[in-house]
Scaffold this motif. Structure first.
Motif, PDB file in Angstrom:
ATOM      1  N   LEU A   6       0.822  -1.209   0.000  1.00  0.00           N
ATOM      2  CA  LEU A   6       0.000   0.000   0.000  1.00  0.00           C
ATOM      3  C   LEU A   6       0.854   1.257   0.000  1.00  0.00           C
ATOM      4  CD1 LEU A   6      -2.719  -1.012   2.598  1.00  0.00           C
ATOM      5  CD2 LEU A   6      -2.780  -1.253   0.114  1.00  0.00           C
ATOM      6  N   ARG A   7       0.389   2.249  -0.726  1.00  0.00           N
ATOM      7  CA  ARG A   7       0.967   3.587  -0.648  1.00  0.00           C
ATOM      8  C   ARG A   7       0.432   4.273   0.610  1.00  0.00           C
ATOM      9  NH1 ARG A   7       2.678   5.888  -5.584  1.00  0.00           N
ATOM     10  NH2 ARG A   7       1.858   7.907  -4.932  1.00  0.00           N
ATOM     11  N   PHE A  24       4.075  -0.300   1.501  1.00  0.00           N
ATOM     12  CA  PHE A  24       4.233  -0.817   2.858  1.00  0.00           C
ATOM     13  C   PHE A  24       3.203  -1.905   3.150  1.00  0.00           C
ATOM     14  CE2 PHE A  24       5.684   3.529   2.654  1.00  0.00           C
ATOM     15  CZ  PHE A  24       6.933   3.463   3.263  1.00  0.00           C
ATOM     16  N   ASP A  25       3.604  -2.818   4.042  1.00  0.00           N
ATOM     17  CA  ASP A  25       2.711  -3.835   4.581  1.00  0.00           C
ATOM     18  C   ASP A  25       2.383  -3.465   6.021  1.00  0.00           C
ATOM     19  OD1 ASP A  25       3.171  -5.136   2.187  1.00  0.00           O
ATOM     20  OD2 ASP A  25       4.558  -6.607   3.060  1.00  0.00           O
ATOM     21  N   LEU A  26       1.118  -3.583   6.383  1.00  0.00           N
ATOM     22  CA  LEU A  26       0.684  -3.290   7.744  1.00  0.00           C
ATOM     23  C   LEU A  26       0.065  -4.529   8.363  1.00  0.00           C
ATOM     24  CD1 LEU A  26       0.251  -0.475   6.023  1.00  0.00           C
ATOM     25  CD2 LEU A  26      -0.799   0.280   8.167  1.00  0.00           C
ATOM     26  N   THR A  27       0.342  -4.727   9.626  1.00  0.00           N
ATOM     27  CA  THR A  27      -0.314  -5.766  10.403  1.00  0.00           C
ATOM     28  C   THR A  27      -1.194  -5.094  11.445  1.00  0.00           C
ATOM     29  OG1 THR A  27       1.574  -7.254  10.123  1.00  0.00           O
ATOM     30  CG2 THR A  27       0.021  -7.765  11.889  1.00  0.00           C
ATOM     31  N   LEU A  49      -3.483   4.126   1.397  1.00  0.00           N
ATOM     32  CA  LEU A  49      -4.031   4.039   2.751  1.00  0.00           C
ATOM     33  C   LEU A  49      -4.036   5.409   3.417  1.00  0.00           C
ATOM     34  CD1 LEU A  49      -5.081   1.847   4.754  1.00  0.00           C
ATOM     35  CD2 LEU A  49      -2.799   1.945   5.812  1.00  0.00           C
ATOM     36  N   LEU A  50      -5.195   5.776   3.956  1.00  0.00           N
ATOM     37  CA  LEU A  50      -5.356   7.008   4.721  1.00  0.00           C
ATOM     38  C   LEU A  50      -5.819   6.667   6.129  1.00  0.00           C
ATOM     39  CD1 LEU A  50      -7.488   9.141   2.209  1.00  0.00           C
ATOM     40  CD2 LEU A  50      -5.010   8.763   2.185  1.00  0.00           C
ATOM     41  N   SER A  51      -5.543   7.549   7.061  1.00  0.00           N
ATOM     42  CA  SER A  51      -6.249   7.467   8.332  1.00  0.00           C
ATOM     43  C   SER A  51      -7.698   7.880   8.088  1.00  0.00           C
ATOM     44  CB  SER A  51      -5.592   8.381   9.370  1.00  0.00           C
ATOM     45  OG  SER A  51      -5.389   9.681   8.856  1.00  0.00           O
ATOM     46  N   ALA A 372      -7.193   3.759  -5.351  1.00  0.00           N
ATOM     47  CA  ALA A 372      -6.206   4.505  -6.128  1.00  0.00           C
ATOM     48  C   ALA A 372      -4.809   3.930  -5.926  1.00  0.00           C
ATOM     49  CB  ALA A 372      -6.222   5.972  -5.720  1.00  0.00           C
ATOM     50  N   THR A 373      -4.148   3.577  -7.005  1.00  0.00           N
ATOM     51  CA  THR A 373      -2.787   3.045  -6.923  1.00  0.00           C
ATOM     52  C   THR A 373      -1.732   4.100  -7.234  1.00  0.00           C
ATOM     53  OG1 THR A 373      -2.897   2.292  -9.223  1.00  0.00           O
ATOM     54  CG2 THR A 373      -3.531   0.713  -7.499  1.00  0.00           C
TER      55      THR A 373
END
Length: 399
Positions: A6-7, A24-27, A49-51, A372-373
């Protein structure tokens, strides 16, 4: 839950990363982000990815009334008069229906906090306040709600009325506000509002200079009062359209004062595009404040919804990404990705939220994953498709 490739826009990153890493990868663990690491492959983004979004300026008491009052078509004071007449017939049930509709729209779109202005045109608290307080409690686990008393500045010349308003706003946990536009005795009346805020420990949030008159000086006066009084409780100024009409030197002086005072500016592109400017020809100039010049001085403005389907703006919804897309185009905010803090981090800080919206290990897992990529897909219909994640769980996927 794991989110991969993810951006994360740089202004939303609250973590250190290799400058070369863009994906990035998020867990996610429970209701928190547990870890963020660069993706093994940096070649194929799966989204942005946004908050979760933060709405800094809305009017959920008067939305969805345009069918009754009609659209004002470029006349701010006609819209005010129409809503004044309509307000006389407001009931608790009608207010609740409209306000709940707004909250459901905002929730579905990925909003985690919302500040609404409530029309407060006399000393006694309006009926909308009790409805708001009930909804604030009912929606506590979904949207954090704040309110501002929206009062004509001239009413504060009545010392007793101003005192009563401030006391009720304090009791209800709100922010003191006023509508400021070329008022006679401007500094004296603004000083009274600051007196009340200091006495009762209230923040301030103004509708200021909402027009295209270059001589409107409300924003400058507020900044001067803040600095003279060393006011530190936080001041938000919405609209500030007249700033764009002033000579560059005058506008820059005002922005320097605002930066020194710590004012937060909120731009409202939908309503001010609709209300400001001619209706008998192509409407230039347009109603937008100097967002880019403010940013150059360290003042990161918010973009917010303002009115939805009422006399002030007869269209719209509570999808902040629509507002963002319009703001990007009308104010030439490029690259668009660099301005996503205008609907996340900047308003979170202005509203004093517990989390400023920067994504980092340990932050709340309240997120919006856009399809959106890349930056050029952000405001298109496909790019705005989203998955809303709240407390680490997928809420829904929505176009």
């Amino acid at each position: 839950m794991k989110l991969e490739s993810l951006r994360i826009p740089p202004r939303l990153r609250g973590f250190g990363a290799d400058e070369q890493a863009q994906l990035f990868d998020l867990t996610l663990a429970g209701d928190r982000v547990a870890a963020i690491v660069p993706s093994a492959s940096q070649a194929h983004p799966r989204g942005t990815l946004l908050s979760a979004l933060v709405e800094a300026h809305a009017h959920i008491d008067k939305n969805y009334t345009v069918q009754d009052v009609g659209a004002a078509e470029g006349d701010l004071f006609a819209a005010i008069a129409r809503m004044d007449r309509h307000r006389a017939g407001w009931t608790g049930d009608g207010l609740r229906a409209r306000m709940e509709r707004a909250l459901h729209d905002a929730w579905r779109s990925g909003t985690r906090a919302l500040r609404t202005h409530i029309d407060w045109v006399q000393a006694d608290a309006p009926a909308a306040l009790a409805v708001f307080e009930a909804l604030r409690s009912e929606w506590r686990d979904r949207i954090e709600l704040q309110f501002v008393s929206l009062t004509p500045l001239d009413l504060f010349a009545d010392l007793e009325a101003g005192e009563r308003i401030a006391r009720q706003v304090k009791r209800a946990g709100g922010t003191l506000g006023a509508f400021v536009y070329r008022n006679e005795g401007l500094l004296h009346k603004l000083g009274r509002v600051f007196d009340l805020a200091e006495t009762h420990g209230l923040g301030l949030d103004f509708h200021v200079d909402e027009g295209l008159d270059a001589d409107a000086s409300g924003l400058r006066s507020i900044a001067q009062l803040m600095r003279a009084r060393e006011f530190r409780r936080g001041v938000v100024c919405g609209h500030c359209c007249s700033l764009a009409m002033q000579d560059d030197a005058v506008a820059q002086e005002t922005l320097a004062l605002c930066a020194g005072a710590g004012i937060h500016i909120v731009a409202l592109p939908t309503t001010n595009l609709y209300l400001q400017g001619a209706w008998d020809r192509t409407p230039v100039p347009r109603g937008i404040t100097r967002i880019r010049e403010a940013a150059a001085r360290g003042l990161r403005a918010s973009l917010a919804t303002d009115n939805v389907q009422d006399a002030f703006y007869p269209y719209g919804s509570y999808d902040l990404l629509e507002t963002f897309g319009l703001g990007v185009q009308m104010a030439h905010l490029a690259p668009a990705e660099d301005w996503l803090d205008a609907i996340t981090v900047a308003p979170a800080r202005a509203l004093g939220l517990g989390w400023d919206g920067r994504i980092a290990p340990g932050c709340p897992a309240d997120l919006v994953l856009l399809a959106a990529t890349g930056e050029h897909e952000l405001i298109g219909p496909r790019g705005r498709e989203r998955t809303v994640i709240r407390a680490g769980r997928i809420l829904e996927q929505t176009p």
